[in-house]
Design a protein around this motif. Structure first.
Motif, short mmCIF file in Angstrom:
data_model
loop_
_atom_site.label_atom_id
_atom_site.label_comp_id
_atom_site.label_asym_id
_atom_site.label_seq_id
_atom_site.Cartn_x
_atom_site.Cartn_y
_atom_site.Cartn_z
N ILE A 1 -0.31 20.07 -15.77
CA ILE A 1 -0.63 18.99 -15.00
C ILE A 1 -1.00 19.40 -13.61
CG2 ILE A 1 -0.15 16.52 -14.30
CD1 ILE A 1 1.56 16.52 -16.61
N PRO A 2 -2.27 19.50 -13.28
CA PRO A 2 -2.69 19.60 -11.99
C PRO A 2 -2.66 18.30 -11.14
CG PRO A 2 -4.59 19.84 -13.12
CD PRO A 2 -3.55 19.52 -14.01
N ILE A 3 -2.27 18.30 -9.87
CA ILE A 3 -2.32 17.15 -8.77
C ILE A 3 -2.91 17.44 -7.70
CG2 ILE A 3 -1.07 15.34 -7.71
CD1 ILE A 3 0.78 15.28 -9.92
N ASP A 4 -4.03 17.24 -6.98
CA ASP A 4 -4.44 17.38 -6.07
C ASP A 4 -4.45 16.35 -4.83
OD1 ASP A 4 -5.98 20.03 -6.72
OD2 ASP A 4 -7.36 19.00 -7.71
N ILE A 5 -3.66 16.93 -3.55
CA ILE A 5 -3.62 16.03 -2.70
C ILE A 5 -4.55 16.08 -1.49
CG2 ILE A 5 -1.90 15.12 -1.08
CD1 ILE A 5 0.34 16.42 -2.57
N PRO A 6 -5.27 14.95 -1.14
CA PRO A 6 -6.48 15.32 0.10
C PRO A 6 -5.79 15.47 1.25
CG PRO A 6 -6.13 12.82 -0.76
CD PRO A 6 -5.31 13.78 -1.68
N PRO A 7 -6.47 16.09 2.00
CA PRO A 7 -6.15 16.24 3.38
C PRO A 7 -6.30 15.10 4.40
CG PRO A 7 -8.26 17.41 3.27
CD PRO A 7 -7.80 17.01 1.87
N LEU A 8 -5.73 14.86 5.41
CA LEU A 8 -5.69 13.60 6.15
C LEU A 8 -7.35 13.38 6.71
CD1 LEU A 8 -4.43 11.12 7.45
CD2 LEU A 8 -3.70 12.50 9.31
N ARG A 9 -7.97 14.25 6.95
CA ARG A 9 -9.14 14.00 7.68
C ARG A 9 -10.09 13.30 6.33
NH1 ARG A 9 -8.31 19.47 6.74
NH2 ARG A 9 -9.66 20.53 5.23
N GLU A 10 -9.76 13.56 5.11
CA GLU A 10 -10.45 12.83 3.80
C GLU A 10 -10.02 11.44 3.64
OE1 GLU A 10 -10.89 15.71 0.67
OE2 GLU A 10 -11.68 17.08 1.97
N ARG A 11 -9.08 11.26 4.47
CA ARG A 11 -8.57 9.83 4.01
C ARG A 11 -8.24 8.92 5.34
NH1 ARG A 11 -2.75 9.32 2.76
NH2 ARG A 11 -1.58 11.15 3.07
N LYS A 12 -9.04 9.01 6.10
CA LYS A 12 -8.85 8.45 7.52
C LYS A 12 -8.43 7.07 7.35
CE LYS A 12 -9.83 11.81 10.65
NZ LYS A 12 -11.08 11.80 11.34
N GLU A 13 -9.00 6.24 6.41
CA GLU A 13 -8.63 4.76 6.46
C GLU A 13 -7.02 4.46 6.10
OE1 GLU A 13 -10.50 5.75 2.10
OE2 GLU A 13 -10.32 6.71 4.09
N SER B 1 -6.04 4.44 0.18
CA SER B 1 -7.47 4.98 0.02
C SER B 1 -7.70 5.38 -1.43
CB SER B 1 -7.68 6.35 0.79
OG SER B 1 -6.76 7.41 0.49
N ARG B 2 -8.87 5.65 -1.93
CA ARG B 2 -9.32 5.66 -3.42
C ARG B 2 -8.67 6.97 -3.88
NH1 ARG B 2 -12.56 9.00 -5.51
NH2 ARG B 2 -13.83 9.55 -3.55
N LYS B 3 -9.03 8.00 -2.96
CA LYS B 3 -8.19 9.30 -3.29
C LYS B 3 -6.64 9.36 -3.48
CE LYS B 3 -11.69 12.31 -1.36
NZ LYS B 3 -11.99 13.51 -0.43
N MET B 4 -5.82 8.53 -2.41
CA MET B 4 -4.53 8.43 -2.88
C MET B 4 -3.95 7.55 -4.06
SD MET B 4 -3.04 10.36 -0.89
CE MET B 4 -1.42 9.88 -1.07
N ARG B 5 -4.90 6.75 -4.33
CA ARG B 5 -4.85 6.03 -5.55
C ARG B 5 -4.80 6.74 -7.01
NH1 ARG B 5 -7.78 1.77 -2.87
NH2 ARG B 5 -9.46 2.07 -4.28
N GLU B 6 -5.71 7.62 -6.59
CA GLU B 6 -5.77 8.59 -7.81
C GLU B 6 -4.84 9.58 -8.04
OE1 GLU B 6 -9.56 10.67 -6.98
OE2 GLU B 6 -10.74 9.00 -7.50
N VAL B 7 -3.96 10.02 -6.82
CA VAL B 7 -2.81 10.59 -6.71
C VAL B 7 -1.87 9.84 -7.45
CG1 VAL B 7 -1.23 11.75 -5.07
CG2 VAL B 7 -3.42 12.30 -4.67
N PHE C 1 0.94 -1.32 -0.07
CA PHE C 1 -0.07 0.26 0.10
C PHE C 1 0.86 1.31 0.16
CE2 PHE C 1 -2.76 -3.03 2.27
CZ PHE C 1 -3.52 -3.31 1.19
N THR C 2 1.94 1.28 -0.79
CA THR C 2 2.78 2.33 -0.92
C THR C 2 3.03 2.67 -2.33
OG1 THR C 2 5.01 1.05 -0.48
CG2 THR C 2 3.85 1.95 1.47
#
Length: 475
Positions: free
Chosen positions: A326-338, A166-172, A157-158
């Motif tokens: 190329i924009p990349i949005d990194i989600p905050p930790l509170r949105e990827r608590k998993e 998380s899904r959002k990090m996989r998109e990143v 998972f790295t």
């Protein structure tokens, strides 16, 4: 017609000698007609130092292949005549430089239907071929990044040094792989502490520039003049105290990646100068008129909405459009608590601690999950460091930021009516509770089914059966 057409053409006879060599071909090849026509020229200009390359039908084996295709087919005697023979090859030296040449050859027949030679048309397709090869290499590199991404995610998972499933990090991760495969500018958005520089370094390390420098500049400098010197350098005597020449970051980053932290804080004047460099206009050190050039890629980061900065007049629109590819949005930790448990275990291992996230007291785990994390991953790292040193929950929240209230734990085995729902039959309410109870046990056991079964007081076989019945899959 052959002589005056703007298309490069020549004609040969069965004796392998050139009969016509038009002016357009003279321009393309750099060889005059008088040096070629009716001579025993061996086409040395079309041979490389390493291997003979396909030139045209003058080469013996190619001419034999041509005859094999066409034979003695006479267009006057047959309705089925093959199209012109087409081929493309690379020539190391055509008129002083390497070229990709595409050529078409068609047979010439006499009145009796006998083949008497051929006419060949040549076209320089070097530019298109180079673009095609670049697209192919980009596609291959992108595929390599995806393979690396899938392999890394499947194991731990790295993605390189970035932690998260998380899904959002996989998109990143997907965007990082795409950005690494091309050479365009990148803008990374995210709150403070989410790891924007780590993402920038990952893009650099996966790109073709990985062996060149990665340099970072904080654009939120207290002085525009100091920041200008940091970018461009200065010459001796440029200002009081400039006793020696100093090279700037743009000189040192040659061939590499320039990371601009807080790019929205750049002054309008420096935006103009950087834009000129990005568009190939070069730059001059402070106090010098000499124009220098540097090849580098920009990866910028911002906690601000850059388009809003353009609308407010703080960011030039031309600089924005040149930068924002190329924009990349990194989600905050509170949105990827998993990802919290993975991140915590990673930091604890880096701190040489024997603690594990799910081995912490349950009230501490609940507090960590309930916390808003305004400082994101950086704050989590600092909280865990204080937690190890002070061994107390009071150390989790920074001063003047109270922890959210943690609901009191219910006595074991007690279920509130509101949890089960009074509108549900008893069997459905029990099933809902049992599913949630199994999920909690699996989560606390880090999805180790043997340990979860032991916590639940059931056999592993029974746990497998219940997981199947409730549709619970391993993450």
């Amino acid at each position: 017609m052959l002589e005056y057409t703007p298309i490069a053409q020549f004609a040969i006879g069965n004796d392998h000698k050139v009969k016509v060599w038009n002016r357009a071909f003279e321009v393309l090849s750099g060889v005059s007609a008088e040096d070629i026509i009716d001579t025993d020229h061996q086409w040395k200009i079309f041979y490389s130092s390493k291997r003979p390359v396909l030139a045209d039908l003058v080469v013996e084996q190619d001419y034999e292949k041509f005859l094999e295709i066409y034979g003695t087919k006479n267009p006057a005697q047959s309705s089925i005549v093959p199209n012109a023979w087409e081929a493309t090859d690379y020539f190391e030296n055509i008129n002083g430089r390497p070229r990709y040449i595409n050529f078409l050859a068609a047979p010439v027949f006499d009145h009796a239907g006998n083949i008497t030679g051929a006419v060949t048309t040549l076209q320089d397709i070097t530019h298109g071929k180079i673009q095609e090869d670049a697209v192919r290499r980009e596609s291959e590199q992108l595929q390599q990044q995806y393979s690396l991404f899938q392999s890394s995610m499947g194991e731990r998972f790295t993605f390189c040094n970035i932690i998260g499933k998380s899904r959002k990090m996989r998109e990143v991760y997907d965007m990082i792989a795409r950005a690494a495969a091309v050479a365009d500018s990148v803008v990374i958005h995210g709150e403070s502490g989410v790891g924007k520089e780590l993402v920038a370094r990952t893009i650099h390390n996966l790109s073709q520039r990985k062996n060149a420098p990665f340099l970072s500049v904080n654009c939120d400098a207290p002085s525009e003049s100091l920041l200008e010197i940091e970018f461009f350098g200065h010459v001796k005597g440029a200002f009081r105290g400039a006793c020696n020449d100093k090279k700037g970051v743009l000189c040192h980053v040659q061939g590499g990646t320039l990371f601009l932290h807080d790019v929205g804080k750049l002054s309008l004047n420096l935006q103009v100068k950087l834009l000129r460099v990005m568009e190939g206009g070069g730059y001059s050190p402070v106090g010098s008129n000499e124009v220098l050039y540097s090849d580098f890629r920009i990866v910028a980061a911002s906690t601000w909405n850059l388009w809003e900065e353009v609308q407010k007049g703080r960011l030039r629109s031309d600089f924005f459009y040149r930068l924002y590819v190329i924009p990349i949005d990194i989600p905050p930790l509170r949105e990827r608590k998993e990802d919290l448990a993975l991140l915590a275990d990673y930091f604890l291992s880096r701190m040489k601690s024997s603690l594990h996230f799910y081995a912490l007291p349950e009230k501490d785990i609940q507090a960590l999950y309930n916390y808003h994390w305004p400082g994101n991953v950086r704050e989590l790292q600092n909280v865990l460091r204080r937690y190890i040193g002070l061994q107390g929950l009071d150390a989790i929240a920074p001063p003047n930021i109270p922890l959210p209230e943690i609901p009191p734990a219910r006595p074991s085995g007690v279920i509130a009516v509101s949890d089960s729902g009074t509108d549900l039959p008893l069997t459905d309410a029990v099933a809902r509770f049992e599913k949630q109870f199994i999920l909690s046990a699996l989560e606390l056991s880090r999805w180790h089914r043997g340990k979860a079964a032991e916590k639940l007081g059931i056999s592993r076989k029974t746990l497998y059966r219940k997981m199947g019945a409730y549709g619970i899959d391993l993450p």
